[in-house]
Design a protein around this motif. Structure first.
Motif, PDB file in Angstrom:
ATOM      1  N   UNK A 137       0.806  -1.211   0.000  1.00 37.78           N
ATOM      2  CA  UNK A 137       0.000   0.000   0.000  1.00 37.78           C
ATOM      3  C   UNK A 137       0.839   1.260   0.000  1.00 37.78           C
ATOM      4  N   UNK A 138       2.026   1.196   0.667  1.00 40.48           N
ATOM      5  CA  UNK A 138       2.909   2.361   0.719  1.00 40.48           C
ATOM      6  C   UNK A 138       3.676   2.539  -0.591  1.00 40.48           C
ATOM      7  N   UNK A 139       3.941   1.441  -1.309  1.00 44.96           N
ATOM      8  CA  UNK A 139       4.765   1.510  -2.520  1.00 44.96           C
ATOM      9  C   UNK A 139       3.953   1.728  -3.788  1.00 44.96           C
ATOM     10  N   UNK A 140       2.640   1.514  -3.727  1.00 46.23           N
ATOM     11  CA  UNK A 140       1.803   1.536  -4.925  1.00 46.23           C
ATOM     12  C   UNK A 140       0.802   2.683  -4.893  1.00 46.23           C
ATOM     13  N   UNK A 141       0.288   3.071  -6.064  1.00 47.00           N
ATOM     14  CA  UNK A 141      -0.801   4.055  -6.103  1.00 47.00           C
ATOM     15  C   UNK A 141      -2.157   3.430  -5.782  1.00 47.00           C
ATOM     16  N   UNK A 142      -2.176   2.118  -5.548  1.00 47.99           N
ATOM     17  CA  UNK A 142      -3.393   1.380  -5.224  1.00 47.99           C
ATOM     18  C   UNK A 142      -3.095   0.456  -4.047  1.00 47.99           C
ATOM     19  N   UNK A 143      -4.131  -0.161  -3.503  1.00 51.16           N
ATOM     20  CA  UNK A 143      -3.944  -1.112  -2.412  1.00 51.16           C
ATOM     21  C   UNK A 143      -4.015  -2.543  -2.944  1.00 51.16           C
ATOM     22  N   UNK A 144      -3.630  -3.496  -2.103  1.00 48.78           N
ATOM     23  CA  UNK A 144      -3.711  -4.917  -2.440  1.00 48.78           C
ATOM     24  C   UNK A 144      -4.447  -5.622  -1.307  1.00 48.78           C
ATOM     25  N   UNK A 145      -5.458  -6.390  -1.666  1.00 47.83           N
ATOM     26  CA  UNK A 145      -6.236  -7.141  -0.678  1.00 47.83           C
ATOM     27  C   UNK A 145      -5.862  -8.618  -0.742  1.00 47.83           C
ATOM     28  N   UNK A 146      -5.936  -9.282   0.413  1.00 46.09           N
ATOM     29  CA  UNK A 146      -5.547 -10.687   0.515  1.00 46.09           C
ATOM     30  C   UNK A 146      -6.666 -11.507   1.144  1.00 46.09           C
ATOM     31  N   UNK A 147      -6.663 -12.791   0.813  1.00 45.94           N
ATOM     32  CA  UNK A 147      -7.432 -13.796   1.550  1.00 45.94           C
ATOM     33  C   UNK A 147      -6.483 -14.944   1.834  1.00 45.94           C
ATOM     34  N   UNK A 148      -6.671 -15.603   2.957  1.00 45.44           N
ATOM     35  CA  UNK A 148      -5.776 -16.715   3.278  1.00 45.44           C
ATOM     36  C   UNK A 148      -6.509 -17.806   4.019  1.00 45.44           C
ATOM     37  N   UNK A 149      -5.926 -18.982   3.954  1.00 51.55           N
ATOM     38  CA  UNK A 149      -6.419 -20.136   4.693  1.00 51.55           C
ATOM     39  C   UNK A 149      -5.225 -20.869   5.269  1.00 51.55           C
ATOM     40  N   UNK A 150      -5.427 -21.476   6.430  1.00 53.61           N
ATOM     41  CA  UNK A 150      -4.404 -22.329   7.028  1.00 53.61           C
ATOM     42  C   UNK A 150      -4.894 -23.766   6.944  1.00 53.61           C
ATOM     43  N   UNK A 151      -3.999 -24.652   6.504  1.00 53.18           N
ATOM     44  CA  UNK A 151      -4.371 -26.022   6.211  1.00 53.18           C
ATOM     45  C   UNK A 151      -3.541 -26.962   7.071  1.00 53.18           C
ATOM     46  N   UNK A 152      -4.199 -27.999   7.609  1.00 54.73           N
ATOM     47  CA  UNK A 152      -3.514 -29.017   8.410  1.00 54.73           C
ATOM     48  C   UNK A 152      -3.849 -30.392   7.853  1.00 54.73           C
ATOM     49  N   UNK A 153      -3.195 -31.416   8.395  1.00 53.28           N
ATOM     50  CA  UNK A 153      -3.370 -32.767   7.878  1.00 53.28           C
ATOM     51  C   UNK A 153      -4.805 -33.253   7.915  1.00 53.28           C
ATOM     52  N   UNK A 154      -5.576 -32.834   8.940  1.00 50.79           N
ATOM     53  CA  UNK A 154      -6.966 -33.284   9.044  1.00 50.79           C
ATOM     54  C   UNK A 154      -7.847 -32.720   7.934  1.00 50.79           C
ATOM     55  N   UNK A 155      -7.345 -31.712   7.197  1.00 52.61           N
ATOM     56  CA  UNK A 155      -8.103 -31.175   6.070  1.00 52.61           C
ATOM     57  C   UNK A 155      -7.952 -32.019   4.811  1.00 52.61           C
ATOM     58  N   UNK A 156      -7.009 -32.948   4.822  1.00 48.85           N
ATOM     59  CA  UNK A 156      -6.811 -33.804   3.657  1.00 48.85           C
ATOM     60  C   UNK A 156      -7.984 -34.763   3.489  1.00 48.85           C
ATOM     61  N   UNK A 157      -8.337 -35.096   2.266  1.00 49.62           N
ATOM     62  CA  UNK A 157      -9.429 -36.064   2.059  1.00 49.62           C
ATOM     63  C   UNK A 157      -9.003 -37.455   2.503  1.00 49.62           C
ATOM     64  N   UNK A 158      -9.950 -38.217   3.040  1.00 51.68           N
ATOM     65  CA  UNK A 158      -9.638 -39.576   3.484  1.00 51.68           C
ATOM     66  C   UNK A 158      -9.520 -40.532   2.303  1.00 51.68           C
ATOM     67  N   UNK A 159     -10.262 -40.255   1.235  1.00 54.23           N
ATOM     68  CA  UNK A 159     -10.175 -41.079   0.033  1.00 54.23           C
ATOM     69  C   UNK A 159      -9.297 -40.375  -0.997  1.00 54.23           C
ATOM     70  N   UNK A 160      -8.300 -41.109  -1.500  1.00 55.02           N
ATOM     71  CA  UNK A 160      -7.333 -40.497  -2.396  1.00 55.02           C
ATOM     72  C   UNK A 160      -7.248 -41.283  -3.706  1.00 55.02           C
TER      73      UNK A 160
END
Length: 364
Positions: A137-160
């Motif tokens: 935001x300080x370096x640009x004439x515009x802003x940048x928005x983010x989205x994020x997620x945190x992932x752990x082993x239990x988020x993996x599908x059981x069937x692969x």
């Protein structure tokens, strides 16, 4: 376009051998998309916590059109390329400062960036992402928005099945990307500024378990003046409807008060509870088929205790007593009586009575 040193690509062990994007100097998306499913699955299978974030430049099209209409030397997407080159340089510098042992930063969709890394603590990465957002935001004439997620082993599908890791990665990317644009749309509708960070959780493949000794993908709930934008998941527990937040729930049975702003723009103060360690707020049933609800979450400040006048504070200190031993409602009554004293003599008597009250609470 600048020429980049390939040895300075923002990657550590992940996506090694990738080409750089010519404009940003980040990992080119085709190579990122090819490498990341294997890297992601291996990290999660080993019990690590992975952060996945997507950033999008706010109002880039408007900036390019405005620049082209006012600068005779600007045409086409030159102004956009200048913005993205700065985004790339700033992101590369930020990436090399981070303590990641495994991770990378790549381009996505022309005016987006993807950050993926093995992290030790979700809250620390969330704060670091806020630093990157502010630098951009300080370096640009515009802003940048983010989205994020945190992932752990239990988020993996059981069937692969064959190619499961590519499908799993695409679902994750789609979840984060939709979170980003849902919150950007809500922000625009509300007339708020850009540069937001929205948090989500991956789609549920199995029943969530109580947070144990492994890495937690949940962030702490906001405190003080903090504002969090989250994607909540509707759930029915014990016959009641809740919205699950991507945050850790409060300790104890009392809960924590939060100010929630809903997609309609209406706000409500609610009490958040912990369900299997995750923060949950009561809510009436959402429409059938709705799996995510964008919310803006703020902490509700506790009522500020009334200041203790100097003469009472001195008397309490002299007696070695703690004013907080008296319940808040009694504190208010005592302070009001002292305030209403008509003479210094009456005030002194009421100060003495207040000290006696505190001493009685302490059994002294």
């Amino acid at each position: 376009m600048p020429l980049f040193d390939a040895s300075q690509l923002p990657l550590r062990t992940w996506c090694e051998g990738s080409r750089e994007d010519a404009v940003t100097g980040l990992v080119a998306f085709p190579d990122f998309h090819s490498h990341i499913p294997r890297c992601l699955a291996a990290a999660l299978d080993s019990g690590r916590l992975v952060a996945l974030a997507i950033g999008d430049v706010d109002g880039l099209k408007d900036h390019v059109e405005r620049t082209n209409s006012t600068n005779p030397a600007s045409y086409g997407h030159l102004a956009g390329n200048e913005v993205m080159a700065t985004v790339g340089a700033t992101t590369r510098a930020w990436f090399h400062e981070q303590p990641f042992n495994s991770g990378c930063a790549a381009t996505f969709g022309g005016d987006e960036v993807i950050l993926a890394a093995v992290v030790e603590d979700a809250d620390q990465f969330h704060q670091a992402l806020g630093t990157l957002r502010d630098r951009l935001g300080a370096a640009l004439p515009v802003t940048v928005s983010f989205a994020l997620a945190f992932v752990v082993g239990s988020d993996l599908p059981s069937e692969r099945d064959r190619g499961w890791n590519h499908h799993f990665t695409n679902v994750l990317l789609a979840t984060v990307d939709r979170t980003l644009f849902t919150h950007k749309a809500a922000r625009r509708a509300g007339g708020n500024d850009g540069g937001i960070i929205a948090v989500t959780r991956p789609p549920q493949h199995r029943e969530p378990a109580e947070t144990g000794t492994g890495p937690s993908p949940l962030l702490p709930m906001p405190v003080g003046t903090e504002i969090m934008r989250v994607m909540a998941r509707p759930a029915r527990v014990g016959g009641r409807d809740f919205l699950l937040l991507p945050c850790r729930g409060p300790i104890g049975q009392r809960g924590t008060r939060l100010r929630i702003t809903f997609p309609t723009g209406t706000s409500k103060t609610v009490v958040a509870y912990a369900l299997r360690g995750q923060a949950a707020v009561p809510y009436t049933a959402v429409a059938t088929g709705v799996t995510r609800v964008p919310l803006t979450v703020q902490a509700v400040r506790d009522r500020t205790p009334r200041s203790v006048p100097l003469d009472l504070a001195t008397a309490l200190e002299r007696a070695g007593l703690d004013w907080t031993a008296v319940p808040a409602h009694e504190q208010a009554q005592i302070l009001q009586l002292i305030k209403e004293a008509g003479t210094l003599e009456i005030r002194a008597g009421r100060i003495t009575a207040a000290v006696d009250t505190v001493a009685a609470r302490k059994g002294r």
